[in-house]
Structures are given as structure tokens and as C-alpha cells.
Design a protein around this motif. Structure first.
Motif: not given
Length: 236
Positions: A45-72
């Protein structure tokens, strides 16, 4: 769903091509997954996590379920170090049930753990019932006490070493065996095995699963560390 790039969102910045550990993403005009290398995808999921526009989708992962905004906010070293200092490897547990909500939170933490390989081959089992644990104690006690005859018999001891490997054999011989010989695993002396725990969480995998020993240790560490701030109430 296969791995894909949403070109309506992709800005072709190329960051994903730099962070992919196995270089399965290329840039030749558009960003794309390289078909002949795509089978190497770890689903890290590193490619998804680093993508600034959330344009990458890896099989089995989703932005809603597997990623969160980095804490400031910055991590507080003292708070985290206090958790590490206060953790205990050995304890006697209270006769107190653990809520399903707390168990869900603890198990959920494992999804954020790094992994060696093949995380989909790992399993987690939870026994959240003291009566069930107590019903299994005689079998566990018999097994642990049976270690004595294997270590004390030269032929059985050599076979055990061959079967388990040097590191695990040394653990059995130098740790489990003396405890069993002293009678600590005998239920006549109380529960010296689970020490009154009302809940047991085990991490397991098939024997041929890749890197499963390392993954089990990593996952167990995450579980233990998360448990501390959620439910620390000495004495244990």
C-alpha cells in the motif's frame, strides 16, 4: 479488482514509481503497472499512501478502509517511552472479563503492522471465555509436563532437537524444561500457565507460510503495545 491507475486523477508526479519496493510501477507517458512484474506486488500500500491524488488502487486495499491522514502533531517520546517502561512480560491477571470492543480495537491494530511476507497467510484466534480456557488447561499441562521425559531421554531429546531446530530446542531445554521439572505447570500448584487470564489471543500460520515466525512476533508486539494504554490498571 486488479491493480489500476485512475488517469483522471493521476498527475504523473512519479512518486509511486520511486517508493514501490519491487518497481512494479513504471512511467512511460502515463503511470502504469508493469504487467510482467505485477505478480511481485506485496500489497504493502505504499504507492497508495504516497499518492497525493489517491489515483492508485491496489487489489485488496481501499483508501476508506486501509489508510488515514497522517497526524500533524509530533509523536511524544516521553509518553511512548512510559508505555514501553510500564509493560510487563509476566503478570497475574485479574478475574475481569475483556470487552469485545477492546478486543476489536486490539485486533484492528495488527492491520497497521509491517510484515515480512505473505500476511494473508496469518491467522488470529481469540478465546474470550475463562471457562473455555480452564477446560483446556489439563491438556496444556499434560503437554508441558511431558517435555520432561523428552529432554531426559537422550534419544527423544536428539529427535526433538532435530525436529524443532537449535534455537527452539534451546528454549525448550533451558526455559520450559526447568519450569516443568519444578512443578510450575502442574495444576495442583494453581494455574501457572495462563495465570488466570480471561482472554487469550494467539497468532498462527501454516508451517510452510513465508516469514510467519517474524510476522507473529511483530503482530504480538503490536497487540501488547496497544493493550497497555487501553487497559492498564495495576496491579495486573
Amino acid at each position: 479488482m486488479k491493480n489500476k491507475i485512475d488517469h483522471s486523477l493521476c498527475k504523473s508526479c512519479g512518486i509511486c514509481t520511486e517508493v514501490c519496493p519491487y518497481k512494479i510501477i513504471g512511467q512511460n507517458g502515463n503511470i502504469h503497472f508493469i504487467k510482467e512484474r505485477e505478480h511481485l506486488c506485496l500489497q504493502c500500500g505504499q504507492c497508495m499512501a504516497i499518492c497525493p491524488t489517491k489515483a492508485i488502487h491496489v487489489k485488496g486495499l481501499s483508501y476508506d478502509d486501509d489508510f488515514c491522514e497522517l497526524p500533524r502533531r509530533k509523536n511524544n517520546y516521553e509518553n511512548f517511552a512510559e508505555i514501553l517502561r510500564s509493560r510487563r512480560s509476566v503478570r497475574t491477571f485479574k478475574n475481569k472479563p475483556v470487552s469485545d470492543e477492546l478486543i476489536d480495537e486490539i485486533i484492528d491494530s495488527v492491520s497497521y503492522a509491517p510484515f515480512g511476507a505473505a500476511p494473508e497467510k496469518m491467522g488470529i484466534s481469540v478465546i474470550n471465555n475463562r471457562e473455555t480456557i480452564e477446560s483446556a488447561l489439563p491438556l496444556i499441562s499434560d503437554f508441558l509436563n511431558g517435555i520432561k521425559k523428552y529432554i531426559e531421554n537422550p534419544i527423544a531429546s536428539a529427535f526433538l532437537r532435530l525436529l524443532t531446530g537449535k534455537e527452539e530446542f534451546q528454549t525448550v531445554k533451558n526455559h520450559i524444561y526447568p519450569i516443568a521439572k519444578a512443578g510450575n505447570y502442574s495444576l495442583d500448584n494453581g494455574d501457572g500457565i495462563t495465570r488466570g487470564a480471561s482472554t487469550i489471543i494467539t497468532i498462527h500460520a501454516a508451517k510452510d507460510a513465508e516469514a510467519h515466525t517474524n510476522n507473529e512476533i511483530i503482530y504480538a508486539t503490536y497487540i501488547m503495545l496497544l493493550h497497555m494504554p487501553l487497559d492498564l490498571e495495576p496491579p495486573w
